[in-house]
Design an enzyme around this catalytic site. Sequence first.
Site, PDB file in Angstrom:
ATOM      1  N   HIS A   1      -3.771   5.914   4.067  1.00  0.00           N
ATOM      2  CA  HIS A   1      -4.365   4.677   3.094  1.00  0.00           C
ATOM      3  C   HIS A   1      -3.922   3.692   3.667  1.00  0.00           C
ATOM      4  O   HIS A   1      -4.981   2.681   3.952  1.00  0.00           O
ATOM      5  CB  HIS A   1      -4.403   4.967   1.774  1.00  0.00           C
ATOM      6  CG  HIS A   1      -5.243   3.595   1.219  1.00  0.00           C
ATOM      7  ND1 HIS A   1      -5.286   2.808   0.803  1.00  0.00           N
ATOM      8  CD2 HIS A   1      -6.508   4.101   0.793  1.00  0.00           C
ATOM      9  CE1 HIS A   1      -5.894   1.875  -0.018  1.00  0.00           C
ATOM     10  NE2 HIS A   1      -7.177   2.647   0.162  1.00  0.00           N
TER      11      HIS A   1
ATOM     12  N   ASP B   1       0.807  -1.057  -0.158  1.00  0.00           N
ATOM     13  CA  ASP B   1       0.300  -0.364  -0.084  1.00  0.00           C
ATOM     14  C   ASP B   1       0.966   1.570  -0.432  1.00  0.00           C
ATOM     15  O   ASP B   1       2.367   1.778  -0.437  1.00  0.00           O
ATOM     16  CB  ASP B   1      -0.630  -0.560   1.159  1.00  0.00           C
ATOM     17  CG  ASP B   1      -2.649   1.013   0.625  1.00  0.00           C
ATOM     18  OD1 ASP B   1      -2.567   1.745   1.551  1.00  0.00           O
ATOM     19  OD2 ASP B   1      -3.818   0.267   0.292  1.00  0.00           O
TER      20      ASP B   1
ATOM     21  N   SER C   1     -11.017  -0.922  -1.558  1.00  0.00           N
ATOM     22  CA  SER C   1      -9.517  -1.331  -0.533  1.00  0.00           C
ATOM     23  C   SER C   1      -9.596  -2.000   0.856  1.00  0.00           C
ATOM     24  O   SER C   1      -8.740  -2.362   1.046  1.00  0.00           O
ATOM     25  CB  SER C   1      -9.203   0.154  -0.778  1.00  0.00           C
ATOM     26  OG  SER C   1      -9.002   0.958  -1.969  1.00  0.00           O
TER      27      SER C   1
END
Length: 476
Positions: A204, A167, A412
Amino acid sequence: MAPQRFREQFTQIQRSMPDVPLAVGPDDAGEFLYEKGVVLARDGEEARVVEDTVRRHFTTFAGLTPEQVRRAGPETNRSGITRIRVADPGQGDGSGDPAVAGALRALAAAEGRTGRRLVSRNHVVSIAVNACPGDEPVPASRAAGPNPAAAEGVHDPGSAVAVLVIDTGLMRDHRSYPPLAHTRGDAQVAECDGDGILQQYCGHGTFIAGLVAAVAPNTDITVRGTLNDAGAVLESEFGEKLFEAVDRDGWPDVISLSAGTSNGRTDGLLGVDAFMRELRDRPTLLVAAAGNNGSATPFWPAAYADLPGYENAVLSVGALRADGESGACFSNHGGWVKAYAPGERLTGALTGFETPVPYVYQHSTYDACRYGFTYPCTCHHPRHTGVLSEDGVSAKPDQVMFEGLAQWSGTSFATPVAVGMVAAHMTARAETDPREARRQLLQANTEFAEVRGAHVPALLPPTWRPVRVSPPSARA
């Protein structure tokens, strides 16, 4: 994907990759992004065949210059592919690429004879696959708590399930969020800009890791910053970076991947072919996001779950809407998506609790769901979001402050929820084989949802709380 949304995505990712001219494909249709003027081929003899065939083809067509055809990178590497330049990438705009299209046509007959793909565009693999305003984080109060909440359990280094998250890296104060106390990995690059504003997609990776830890406390989580470039990476680099991650940390029990791309094909990505073939022979399960294009088109690497030989090695995950009753409108779908997990309006850690950071939103021009759904999904929740709004919007940006928790939506986040459920199952059953745990979990699952008319497995963590979906008349 609607052309307007794809233009937004193109602008966003091109800004994050200013030195890589990009085009929209296939042939100016809004389906994926790729590097202009370059194709990929397997290194060695196949690359030489591609280079020679394209050069001969270009010689016979006006406007296509054979002198431009040459290698544009190392002839050999771990990922087994090489970049071949077929035109000046700086010429023209992003609406298609005749030279790359011509190179693909030049190899069509040879591919027909060999029965395998010899050449490919160099696609952009990204977590920003649909540019929907709702895929930005929204601040959440600490009092509300995370959703899913942290499950009961302890971290035991001797039996913890190893999870590798591919990520954007970790926020510097992530360990001040208790569930992430045992998480390690790469630091997020350039968390904030010169004005102290959180950069796009920063946090994220931290959010992903927090969801895994909440659902499965007995995990050793490593987060790598493979997608630190605003959530994107070229296919030609992606396979190499995946190998780097497993070489550095060892092959884990589970890999969590919340990125990918469509490519208009049904046979995978050339750039990750070598990695996927090695994965197939390793005792590792890849859990991959099905993508946010609201489409049934295969999204890679998740769609490997539907290819022969990869059925047990890959779990592709779509997103359920906030109430868990059906698929979230943005979620990709189809037979290649093997399970669905909550992915809309989840709450978790965007940063740690030590360093509050501001974030700027532009006002969105979209007043209704751009997928045609009537319930108030992430397309208009909350209504003010959308840094990817159209050019010329005059509304003053909003600035909000994150003090730890955020609410976010997308496949996600359905992906790490599924990762956590596999890991929790391994701990509960003392199962050491993640692929067997995947099989057992899906076989024993009693929760289902209806997604676009199909009855699909719904993986619902015990600590997840459904959020009521209001009728259209109650939109904010």
